[in-house]
Design a protein around this motif. Structure first.
Motif, PDB file in Angstrom:
ATOM      1  N   GLY A 185      15.744   3.400  11.028  1.00  0.00           N
ATOM      2  CA  GLY A 185      14.797   3.311  10.592  1.00  0.00           C
ATOM      3  C   GLY A 185      14.574   3.437   8.848  1.00  0.00           C
ATOM      4  O   GLY A 185      16.015   3.418   8.140  1.00  0.00           O
ATOM      5  N   GLY A 186      13.688   2.856   8.049  1.00  0.00           N
ATOM      6  CA  GLY A 186      13.714   3.314   6.329  1.00  0.00           C
ATOM      7  C   GLY A 186      13.815   1.805   5.752  1.00  0.00           C
ATOM      8  O   GLY A 186      13.804   1.550   4.756  1.00  0.00           O
ATOM      9  N   GLU A 187      14.564   0.626   6.825  1.00  0.00           N
ATOM     10  CA  GLU A 187      14.373  -0.366   6.303  1.00  0.00           C
ATOM     11  C   GLU A 187      14.095  -1.665   7.431  1.00  0.00           C
ATOM     12  O   GLU A 187      14.424  -1.651   8.953  1.00  0.00           O
ATOM     13  N   TYR A 203       8.250   3.397   5.192  1.00  0.00           N
ATOM     14  CA  TYR A 203       9.778   3.234   4.582  1.00  0.00           C
ATOM     15  C   TYR A 203      10.102   4.523   4.385  1.00  0.00           C
ATOM     16  O   TYR A 203      11.097   5.056   4.932  1.00  0.00           O
ATOM     17  N   GLY A 204       9.585   5.261   3.364  1.00  0.00           N
ATOM     18  CA  GLY A 204      10.495   6.812   3.043  1.00  0.00           C
ATOM     19  C   GLY A 204      10.224   7.664   4.258  1.00  0.00           C
ATOM     20  O   GLY A 204      11.395   8.276   4.145  1.00  0.00           O
ATOM     21  N   ARG A 256       4.702   2.483   1.768  1.00  0.00           N
ATOM     22  CA  ARG A 256       5.788   3.045   1.627  1.00  0.00           C
ATOM     23  C   ARG A 256       6.367   3.888   2.076  1.00  0.00           C
ATOM     24  O   ARG A 256       6.904   4.551   2.130  1.00  0.00           O
ATOM     25  N   TYR A 257       5.376   4.738   2.248  1.00  0.00           N
ATOM     26  CA  TYR A 257       5.753   5.761   2.973  1.00  0.00           C
ATOM     27  C   TYR A 257       6.145   5.877   4.240  1.00  0.00           C
ATOM     28  O   TYR A 257       6.890   6.441   4.640  1.00  0.00           O
ATOM     29  N   GLY A 287      13.331   6.325   6.108  1.00  0.00           N
ATOM     30  CA  GLY A 287      15.008   6.390   5.225  1.00  0.00           C
ATOM     31  C   GLY A 287      15.396   8.562   5.119  1.00  0.00           C
ATOM     32  O   GLY A 287      15.698   8.408   5.578  1.00  0.00           O
ATOM     33  N   ASN A 288      14.213   9.146   5.176  1.00  0.00           N
ATOM     34  CA  ASN A 288      14.894  10.584   4.727  1.00  0.00           C
ATOM     35  C   ASN A 288      13.188  11.389   4.858  1.00  0.00           C
ATOM     36  O   ASN A 288      12.683  11.585   4.074  1.00  0.00           O
ATOM     37  N   THR A 294      10.924  13.130   1.652  1.00  0.00           N
ATOM     38  CA  THR A 294       9.271  12.265   1.922  1.00  0.00           C
ATOM     39  C   THR A 294       8.896  13.537   1.690  1.00  0.00           C
ATOM     40  O   THR A 294       7.157  13.492   1.338  1.00  0.00           O
ATOM     41  N   THR A 332       0.711  -1.019  -0.151  1.00  0.00           N
ATOM     42  CA  THR A 332       0.078  -0.296   0.179  1.00  0.00           C
ATOM     43  C   THR A 332       0.561   0.831  -0.102  1.00  0.00           C
ATOM     44  O   THR A 332       2.317   1.556   0.516  1.00  0.00           O
ATOM     45  N   ARG A 333      -0.041   1.972  -0.317  1.00  0.00           N
ATOM     46  CA  ARG A 333       1.130   3.291  -0.321  1.00  0.00           C
ATOM     47  C   ARG A 333       1.219   3.635   1.262  1.00  0.00           C
ATOM     48  O   ARG A 333       2.269   4.415   1.321  1.00  0.00           O
ATOM     49  N   PHE A 334       0.029   3.306   2.049  1.00  0.00           N
ATOM     50  CA  PHE A 334       0.370   3.995   3.512  1.00  0.00           C
ATOM     51  C   PHE A 334       2.045   2.875   3.921  1.00  0.00           C
ATOM     52  O   PHE A 334       2.973   3.537   4.430  1.00  0.00           O
TER      53      PHE A 334
END
Lengths: 316, 209
Positions: free
Chosen positions: A261-263, A191-192, A188-189, A195-196, A200, A184-186
């Motif tokens: 974070g991010g991973e 992770y974004g 992905r966000y 990550g940064n 984002t 989902t978009r959620f």
């Protein structure tokens, strides 16, 4: 970096956790004949289910670059709401809905303090840890609430095809939460943001809203764990879930999710939770004292984070 | 440099709040301090520090291109992974982004290639105005030339580019109009055809108006 070193590091990241669990199982198998039996395997998984479910929320939070120390208190508080609802004769579905709602809303409150109030996650959830614990103690006057209908208790005591229902619950939770995180978009966000966050935000993502929701997911996961725990013990304790944040963080980190974070992935966290469960179970079977167990588990957690740091590619 | 150029770029992109002034795109006002509204108005932002403000290094090339575009590349909150992949692959080949595949993590790519990933993101978002803050800083000569080439193609297709640069030959070579900023104000507007390095420097240093 030469090719084989890179391959080794990549493989280490991917299979390290699974390999670690397998080695651990092999060692325990040689040390005690009771370890590798179907009964014990189901037992380990059932014991693990509560921590595994709490760790679902923790994984979301840590991937987003945060931390949630309030999970154990939220578990206790939602458990008390559930128990009081059942006692008050709301009926099982409504009491369950109320507990899940309270868990999610308290989590959202965490998230709002962090995202909109700009509080550090550590501080906000540390405060909520005390608030939710206090609320649970206040409502019950510090006493456990027990004695529920068999229908409700079958949530934890039932089984399908010989598989205890907590295991089925856990697997369903992981499947669902994994799909949300990866498709989902959620997700992905999440992770974004981890990550940064700034990049984002500059991509037009409503960072504060999604951050808030991440903590809502964590609160909801704690409430689901509260359902299972309450049904299994036939009791809701206002002092339930103490130190559960440590187990959940450990499962997440052992599972390869980066604390920066991010991973990370839920598959890893499930393996991490199982590793913790197998370790506890094995130490019990070997008759290791609970004091020494604590020490060993702490060493394993530190070792897991160290290994992660070694296998990890440098980030600029 | 203290002239206020990066601040101006960030305000136009909605990254920061401004105390005064308005941003208009095609005569329509863009709500301030909101990257989302800026993007919706067709503004794409290539920040000066692309590792800090531009890319999510832990994500892949495709995911970085997708980040501002997921609202279009998803249905009911679920990412349409096929569509996302196709779009990402299309832009990777169109911009000659040197990556083994769109699933490669951007942290592994060179500076110039990373910059092209940021550019691809905004082209995929159909940006009409690209705000580029020092787009060729820290990028090797070959990639620089490619980025100039892409900028020319973009303006040929009708996009607007607001480039901020300290590299005077770059400013003179790429621009149609040059604005010289000093102390937070625009000191002069120069036609690039008549401008010289001396002239730009004089205004920038406050030696002439």
């Amino acid at each position: 970096m030469s090719g084989w070193v890179r391959w080794f590091r990549g493989a280490g990241r991917r299979f390290g956790t699974v390999a670690g669990l397998m080695v651990l199982c092999a060692i325990l198998w040689t040390l005690t004949p009771h370890f590798l039996t179907v009964g014990n395997a189901l037992n380990v998984m059932e014991q693990t289910s509560i921590n595994a479910i709490v760790a679902v929320g923790m994984t979301y939070v840590i991937i987003s670059g945060g931390i949630d120390l309030s999970v154990g208190s939220l578990l206790a508080f939602s458990g008390i709401v559930l128990a009081e609802g059942l006692k008050a004769g709301w009926g099982t579905p409504l009491a369950i809905a109320a507990a899940l709602f309270v868990g999610a809303v308290t989590g959202v409150a965490n998230g709002a303090g962090i995202a909109f109030g700009r509080l550090p996650p550590f501080i906000m959830t540390l405060g909520m840890m005390s608030v939710a614990r206090g609320a649970a103690l206040l409502v019950t006057d510090g006493r456990p609430v027990s004695g529920f209908s068999p229908g409700f208790r079958s949530l934890a005591t039932g089984q399908a095809l010989g598989v205890p229902s907590p295991i089925i619950f856990t697997l369903a939770m992981y499947a669902g939460a994994h799909l949300v995180l990866s498709r989902t978009r959620f997700g992905r966000y999440v992770y974004g943001i981890g990550g940064n966050e700034e990049a984002t935000r500059l991509s037009g993502v409503a960072v504060r809203f999604h951050k808030t929701m991440v903590y809502g997911v964590s609160g909801l996961a704690s409430a689901v764990a509260a359902l299972l725990l309450t049904a299994r013990l036939n009791t809701a304790q206002p002092i339930a879930g103490i130190n559960y944040e440590l187990d959940a963080i450990a499962a997440t980190v052992i599972g390869g999710t980066s604390l920066s974070g991010g991973e990370g992935s839920l598959g890893g966290t499930l393996v991490g939770a199982l590793t913790m469960g197998v370790l506890r179970n094995g130490l019990n079977l070997l008759g290791v004292s609970s004091f020494l167990q604590q020490l060993v588990i702490g060493v394993v957690i530190i070792g897991a984070v160290l290994t992660d740091a070694l296998f990890k590619e440098k980030r600029p | 440099m203290g002239a206020g150029r990066t601040e101006l770029a960030r305000i136009i992109a909605g990254a920061d709040r401004s105390s005064t002034g308005r941003v208009l795109v095609e005569s329509r006002r863009v709500p301030p301090n909101s990257p989302r509204h800026a993007i919706r108005a067709g503004i794409g932002f290539l920040p000066e520090d692309r590792k800090r403000d531009g890319l999510v290094l832990t994500l892949s090339v495709g995911e970085n291109i997708g980040l501002p575009n997921l609202t279009r590349w998803s249905r009911g909150g679920i990412v349409a992974r096929g569509a996302e992949r196709e779009e990402a692959e299309r832009w990777v080949s169109e911009l000659h982004i040197k990556t083994p595949h769109v699933a490669e993590r951007v942290v592994r790519l060179s500076g110039g290639t990373q910059q092209k990933v940021v550019l691809a993101r905004w082209l995929a978002a159909r940006a009409k105005l690209l705000v580029m803050d020092e787009p060729t800083r820290g990028i090797d000569v070959g990639a620089k030339a490619e980025i100039y080439e892409l900028m020319n193609q973009l303006t040929d297709r009708g996009a607007g580019i607001l480039m901020i640069s300290s590299d005077l030959p770059e400013v003179l070579g790429m621009s149609d109009r040059i604005y010289v900023m000093r102390g937070g104000r625009i000191e002069a507007e120069l036609d690039a055809r008549g401008a010289t390095e001396e002239r730009v420097l004089q205004v920038a240093l406050g030696l002439a108006s």
